[in-house]
Every structure is written in C-alpha cells, then in structure tokens.
Design a protein around this motif. Structure first.
Motif, mmCIF file in Angstrom:
data_model
loop_
_atom_site.group_PDB
_atom_site.id
_atom_site.type_symbol
_atom_site.label_atom_id
_atom_site.label_comp_id
_atom_site.label_asym_id
_atom_site.label_seq_id
_atom_site.Cartn_x
_atom_site.Cartn_y
_atom_site.Cartn_z
ATOM 1 N N ASP B 143 47.768 16.232 66.945
ATOM 2 C CA ASP B 143 48.734 15.229 66.503
ATOM 3 C C ASP B 143 49.294 15.525 65.120
ATOM 4 O O ASP B 143 49.847 14.650 64.463
ATOM 5 C CB ASP B 143 48.146 13.810 66.582
ATOM 6 C CG ASP B 143 46.688 13.767 66.205
ATOM 7 O OD1 ASP B 143 46.197 14.777 65.682
ATOM 8 O OD2 ASP B 143 46.048 12.724 66.421
ATOM 9 N N GLY B 144 49.119 16.758 64.688
ATOM 10 C CA GLY B 144 49.858 17.212 63.519
ATOM 11 C C GLY B 144 49.265 16.902 62.167
ATOM 12 O O GLY B 144 49.943 17.031 61.155
ATOM 13 N N VAL B 145 47.998 16.482 62.139
ATOM 14 C CA VAL B 145 47.382 16.176 60.852
ATOM 15 C C VAL B 145 46.519 17.375 60.431
ATOM 16 O O VAL B 145 45.840 17.975 61.251
ATOM 17 C CB VAL B 145 46.514 14.907 60.947
ATOM 18 C CG1 VAL B 145 45.931 14.553 59.590
ATOM 19 C CG2 VAL B 145 47.347 13.754 61.483
ATOM 20 N N ILE B 146 46.584 17.698 59.142
ATOM 21 C CA ILE B 146 45.776 18.806 58.641
ATOM 22 C C ILE B 146 44.459 18.240 58.122
ATOM 23 O O ILE B 146 44.451 17.376 57.242
ATOM 24 C CB ILE B 146 46.496 19.546 57.492
ATOM 25 C CG1 ILE B 146 47.950 19.823 57.845
ATOM 26 C CG2 ILE B 146 45.755 20.808 57.114
ATOM 27 C CD1 ILE B 146 48.152 20.647 59.070
ATOM 28 N N LEU B 147 43.358 18.716 58.668
ATOM 29 C CA LEU B 147 42.047 18.212 58.269
ATOM 30 C C LEU B 147 41.176 19.339 57.725
ATOM 31 O O LEU B 147 41.445 20.514 57.961
ATOM 32 C CB LEU B 147 41.335 17.576 59.470
ATOM 33 C CG LEU B 147 41.997 16.365 60.118
ATOM 34 C CD1 LEU B 147 41.142 15.865 61.276
ATOM 35 C CD2 LEU B 147 42.216 15.250 59.113
ATOM 36 N N VAL B 148 40.135 18.942 56.992
ATOM 37 C CA VAL B 148 39.143 19.914 56.517
ATOM 38 C C VAL B 148 37.811 19.582 57.179
ATOM 39 O O VAL B 148 37.348 18.448 57.112
ATOM 40 C CB VAL B 148 38.961 19.836 54.989
ATOM 41 C CG1 VAL B 148 38.025 20.947 54.519
ATOM 42 C CG2 VAL B 148 40.288 19.913 54.281
ATOM 43 N N ASP B 149 37.234 20.558 57.819
ATOM 44 C CA ASP B 149 35.909 20.369 58.396
ATOM 45 C C ASP B 149 34.886 20.608 57.294
ATOM 46 O O ASP B 149 34.591 21.740 56.941
ATOM 47 C CB ASP B 149 35.711 21.375 59.538
ATOM 48 C CG ASP B 149 34.358 21.206 60.212
ATOM 49 O OD1 ASP B 149 33.493 20.517 59.627
ATOM 50 O OD2 ASP B 149 34.183 21.749 61.314
ATOM 51 N N SER B 150 34.346 19.494 56.768
ATOM 52 C CA SER B 150 33.485 19.638 55.591
ATOM 53 C C SER B 150 32.146 20.281 55.946
ATOM 54 O O SER B 150 31.369 20.631 55.072
ATOM 55 C CB SER B 150 33.252 18.277 54.949
ATOM 56 O OG SER B 150 32.596 17.442 55.868
ATOM 57 N N LYS B 151 31.877 20.410 57.237
ATOM 58 C CA LYS B 151 30.633 21.062 57.617
ATOM 59 C C LYS B 151 30.789 22.576 57.703
ATOM 60 O O LYS B 151 29.821 23.307 57.853
ATOM 61 C CB LYS B 151 30.151 20.536 58.962
ATOM 62 C CG LYS B 151 29.751 19.088 58.908
ATOM 63 C CD LYS B 151 28.724 18.773 59.985
ATOM 64 C CE LYS B 151 28.313 17.319 59.901
ATOM 65 N NZ LYS B 151 29.495 16.420 60.119
#
Ligand code: SF4
Ligand code: SF4
Lengths: 398, 248
Positions: B143-151
C-alpha cells in the motif's frame, strides 16, 4: 538530560538552518578510517603488482613487504565498519539477506573475494617454497606454524616452484582489477548518494582509487625505510628512488583528477553551490585547503620534483622521501576526512552547516580509531617475523 | 520496464543463483490485521500550507504515539517556520526548538511572507532509502508505505544518508533507523495518522490514492499540488498545496 546538554552544546555551533534530525552526524571517524585502510590495501597491492606483472626489476625488494602490508591492513578493514553499526550482532544479515540494489550489501563479497582469492592465495604461492625450507630449518612452534601455513605441502621440486611462480603472476593479473574493484567500490558507496551533492559524483570511485594508489605506495615506501634497517639490512637506493618516482607520478595523476572533480562539482552544482563554498571556506578550510591540498599534495609534489631535478645526496634524499611519505599519509587521511565528514556537515536543506564533535573515549571515538590504525602495524610485525620479506643474503647486502 | 526495475533485474541476473528469499518483511506481517487487504490501498498525504498555524500539536502527538525520543532532535514529523523579508533574506527554523538564533519578532513592514511547513517522511514512490539498505530492513509495503523492520536493521545509517529530506534518524535506544510510518499500526485498523487527527486546522489531509473520492483525491483536485525536491525524482507522496518556492 545528557542528550539535551549535548544538543544545546551542538546547536550553538550550527550555522543557518538544518533539518532537526541532522544535528547528529551519522558517519563518524570510524567511517573515515575505513576507506583510509582499504586504500592502503589497494595501493600496496598495486605497487606489488608492478613487480610481478610489469617486471619493474628495481622494485623487487619491496614486493613481499607490500604484499604483507596489504594483508595486515586488509585483516582490519571490516572492524571499523562493524564497530560503527548500531546493531553489530546482526551484521551477518548482510551475507544472509543482502538487498541487491544496495551498494553496501556487496561489501562482504567484495571483501572476501579480495582477501581469500587474491591476497591469501598470492602470498601462499609466493612463500610456499620458503615456508617449506624454513620449517625444516627451525623447531618448535614456529616450525609447526610454518608447516600449517604451507598447508603441509612438501614439494619443492623445480617444477612445483615454477608452477608457484606462474600462479602468482596469474593471481596478480586477477588481483589488479580486484584491487580497483575493492577501492573503487568504496568510492561508489559515497558517489551513488544523489541526495548529497558533495558525494554524488561519478568520479568518486576514480578519485578514491587514485588516492588509494598514492597512499599505498607512500606507506610501503615508509615501511621499507623503517623495516629494512631494523632487520639489519641496507636501504637499496635504486629501489627507493624508483618507488619515489612512481609515487611522484601517482600524486600528479591523483592531484589532477581530484582538482578536476572538485571544479566539476562546484561548477555543476546549482542550488547547493552557496552552501558548498561556505563549507569549504569555513568548516573544511583547515582540513581541505591546508592539510589535504597544501601540505598533503603540493608540498610533497614540490619536494619530489626538486629531488628529481637536483640529484641530491643519498642521506638528504632519504630524509626528504621520509618526510614526503609522512605528509602524503596526512594528506590522504585528510582526503578521507573531507569526503566522509565534509559530506555530512552541510544540511540537505542547503541552508545551514552542522558540526562534528569527535568523542574521545566512546566506541566511535578518537581512541578506538587510533587503536584501529595501530593494530595493522602490530599484525604486520608478526607477519614479518613469520614470513621474512628478505633473504639473509639480501639483508647482508651481497 | 522502469529504470529502477531494470536495475533491480540486472542485479538479480548478475547474482544469478545468489541468495534467495531474503526480502520478506517480518515486522510488517506481524502488525497486519487479518481483514486488512494491502492491495486495496495506496496511501498519500496532502498538506495545505495556508492552513497550518504552527501550533506544533502534530509534533507532540507524533512523539507520544510513536515513542519518538523526547530529546529535541529526533522527529518523525516537524514544522518549519519561514520568514521571507522584503530584502529577500530568508529565515527558517524548526518550531519548538530553542536552537538557532532567530529573532522571534520581525517588524511587520519588513516581512514579505511568513508561513509554516509541516515536514515528514514523504513515503517516496521511488525511495532512495529502500534502494540503499544493505539488508532490506527498509522496505515498501503494497500500500505504498515505507517501513523499517526494526528487527532486521543493522544500524548502518546508509538510509539516513540517502534520504534527501532529513526524514530519518537513528533511534538512540534501539540503535536502529526510524522515521514516519504514516502511523501504519493505525492505518491497518482503519484509523487516521495521529498528526492528521490532532490538527486543529485540518492542514493535513490523509487519503487513499486508489480512490478518487477520498479526501486526498478532492484535495488534489481543488489545489495546485507541489512536492519537495522534485528534481531528485523520488516521487514523494506527501503533496503540498500553496507551497512557496523557497521551501526545500
Ligand atoms: S522521505 Fe526519505 S525516508 Fe521517506 S521514503 Fe523518501 S527517502 Fe525514504
Ligand atoms: S540503518 Fe537499518 S534501515 Fe537504514 S540502511 Fe542501514 S540497515 Fe537499512
């Protein structure tokens, strides 16, 4: 509270407007040390390959020293990166799940290729015969270490030695592009960041490469002048003059490329030109103009040129070479500093400059960086003990 | 084929037989709601400069909602204040930061324009931060959101260098990269990002680019839209109305 204090302290030194997240500099002195070290590796290797591939006879006495120097620095190269990570315990992810669009993800592979396939193999084949001979001449731990290092091979027949020689040559030929790759790649990591006009330049890998060659040659020259007398040998002036003249040409090429790149960058930048010139004339004046350009390049160039023209005495020449070598190291370290730190000092708002306060003790501080710069010399001294670069006859001067 | 896809494919071809399947997005999967269908949405935000009064409520709400460190130099969203004087000099600062020596009051006749600009991660359609992350910890959802996988993030900070908008910071406690997620944990429950919800002037409009009838659709029809640093081709999905050319 400590953070707030640090913030107030830092914010007093900020000029103009920066984005709020930019007050902390992200890549510290450790990231300055990293390209400096890999540069030495690439440069030393390229000097060594002049002997093997291009048959520059005069340089022969520096060949093994250069290879061992490259190895000593290569072994340390990943450490500054590792120490700098926020979560170092996860660094293996770079091998397990590399993101193939990231320049940085290739680091491990480039590194391993160069260390395993080039440096270690070449040194192995270069020393194989000697290791077998030496191990039969000594006893105790050293004997076994040498046996282990030679991988328990025992064949010193003419045929085997001839094979070693050929292999070394082949590896060197593969090694040259690998050395270019290793260091050019470090430049690429910076050059491909288009958000940063100080870094974003296709010339970056080339600039990195040539400054690497300069620093590597200068380092081997310095080491040759220190180590050989220490081991009881005499400095071969023909060799030293030759190294110095290669150094001279390398500095000229490096200098022209850097100047070209610099002018091009300033000329081409539009909205960033104001902030970049402000950066150069204030925060980077000392490290860029004075240390890197005047002391680290122009002065040694001048001195080396004078030596070439004036045919000075041996002792004077040695002294001047030594000073030049040191100045060049200083200059190249400043080059790395100016790229890495300089590129983070101006805000991406192009409206302000932030500041870098080096920590003393912290894990990303000055002391750690210093230790990282000293360890390779310790490793080198062990390597030199185990794998002497010169035969006894060479040392006694016959 | 787009250039970026082309590059991506090229990389795959070069490393044929290389390591597979590394790019799963763990963090994202765990916060996803079962009834939530990622393929049905594509998110963006609209910001009307003329409406923002610089009250800073969005900054406060964001810090609380997303556990952003209280220290005055970590932000997922912040508000810049611009004062352009008649002699064309420009003063900028970030509101609520007692940092830069900026006079608080300017004589009225010296001021040409003055306005506030809320900033946040632009959720770029072509995000340089995703391109450079060596371990794939920064990624783009469907859905076009940039996320950071903190793990997964190793804290190398390459993404912070690559983001042209200063939207990222290294979280001092977790030691990983952090930035605005459009409050993704709220989106999957059908809620609005908290900054949008608290804005008293409705300067922020949140919406779905897949639906023309969404508030964002109306917002972009009614206004002339600008994005930040368009020359970098990052294709931001935060759209500004009434943006001044001085803002970058
Ligand atoms: S604004 Fe920065 S952090 Fe956000 S998507 Fe774009 S490049 Fe990434
Ligand atoms: S800091 Fe984390 S998210 Fe950013 S590039 Fe490095 S690993 Fe990726």
């Amino acid at each position: 509270m400590e953070a707030v204090q640090r913030f107030t302290e830092l914010s007093r030194q900020v000029m103009g407007f920066i984005y709020p997240n930019e007050i902390d500099i992200q890549w510290s002195i450790l990231i300055v040390v990293y390209p400096y070290i890999t540069g030495l590796v690439a440069g030393a290797f390229i000097l060594a390959s002049l002997v093997k591939v291009f048959n520059v006879k005069e340089l022969q006495p520096t060949y093994r020293l250069a290879m061992l120097t490259a190895l000593a620095f290569m072994l340390i190269a990943p450490l500054p990166l590792q120490l700098h990570l926020g979560r170092p315990e996860r660094s293996y992810e770079m091998f397990m799940t590399p993101n193939l669009t990231s320049a940085m993800a290739m680091f491990g592979f480039v590194y391993l290729w160069y260390l395993m396939l080039v440096l270690l193999l070449e040194i192995y084949f270069e020393y194989r015969r000697d290791m077998i001979v030496w191990s039969s001449e000594t006893t105790g731990l050293r004997k076994w270490l040498l046996k282990l290092l030679s991988l328990f091979s025992t064949d010193i027949s003419e045929k085997a030695v001839a094979f070693d020689k050929k292999t070394v040559k082949v590896i060197t030929i593969i090694g040259i592009p690998s050395a270019f790759l290793l260091h050019g790649y470090v430049g690429f990591i910076f050059g491909s960041i288009k958000a940063n006009p100080w870094w974003s330049s296709v010339m970056m890998p080339v600039v990195f490469l040539f400054s690497a060659i300069v620093s590597g040659i200068a380092m081997v020259m310095l080491l040759y002048m220190i180590v050989k007398p220490l081991l009881g040998g005499k400095i071969d002036m023909k060799c030293l003059d030759k190294v110095a003249s290669f150094l001279f040409y390398a500095v000229i090429v490096d200098f022209s490329i850097e100047v070209l790149d610099f002018i091009h960058r300033l000329y081409e930048s539009e909205e960033s030109i104001k902030i970049l010139s402000q950066l150069v004339s204030t925060k980077l004046f000392m490290s860029l103009v004075v240390l890197q350009i005047l002391l680290g390049m122009l002065l040694p160039l001048f001195v080396l040129a004078v030596i070439k023209i004036l045919k000075l005495q041996e002792e004077v020449r040695k002294l001047l070479y030594f000073v030049c070598g040191l100045l060049i190291q200083l200059g190249i370290f400043s080059t790395r500093w100016n790229v890495v730190i300089g590129g983070q000092l101006f805000s991406k708002s192009f409206r302000g400059l932030t500041t870098y306060k080096m920590e003393m003790m912290g894990i990303e501080g000055f002391l750690v960086a210093l230790v990282l710069l000293i360890i390779p010399f310790v490793i080198l001294s062990i390597l030199l003990k185990l794998l002497p670069p010169w035969k006894k006859e060479e040392l006694t001067g016959n | 084929m787009e250039r970026r896809d082309f590059l991506k494919n090229l990389c795959w071809v070069i490393s044929a037989g290389g390591i597979m399947g590394g790019l799963t997005a763990d963090a994202w999967a765990t916060i996803l709601n079962k009834d939530y269908d990622t393929t049905k949405h594509y998110y963006g935000m609209g910001i009307d400069i003329d409406k923002c009064i610089g009250c800073g409520r969005c900054m406060q709400a964001c810090k609380t909602e997303n556990d952003v460190p209280a220290a005055p130099f970590y932000f997922r969203t912040w508000v810049e204040r611009y004062v352009i004087k008649t002699d064309n000099t420009v003063y900028v600062n970030t509101i609520n930061m007692e940092s830069v020596e900026m006079p608080d009051v300017f004589p009225e006749k010296e001021v040409l324009r003055s306005f506030f600009v809320p900033k946040l991660c632009n959720q770029c359609d072509h995000p340089p931060c995703v391109q450079v992350c060596p371990v794939g910890a920064t990624f783009k959802t469907d859905d076009g959101v940039i996320l950071v996988d903190s793990k997964r993030c190793i804290g190398c900070r390459y993404c912070i260098q690559a983001c042209p908008y200063g939207a990222r910071y290294l979280h001092p406690e977790t030691r990983v990269a952090d930035k605005c997620t459009f409050c993704y944990h709220r989106l999957v429950k059908g809620l609005l990002p908290v900054c949008v919800e608290v804005c008293p002037k409705q300067a922020r409009v949140f919406g779905d680019l897949k639906s023309i009838a969404s508030p964002l659709g109306r917002f972009s029809r009614m206004n002339k839209i600008h994005v930040l640093k368009p020359s970098l081709n990052t294709d931001p999905k935060v759209y500004y109305a009434n943006l001044d050319g001085e803002v970058n």
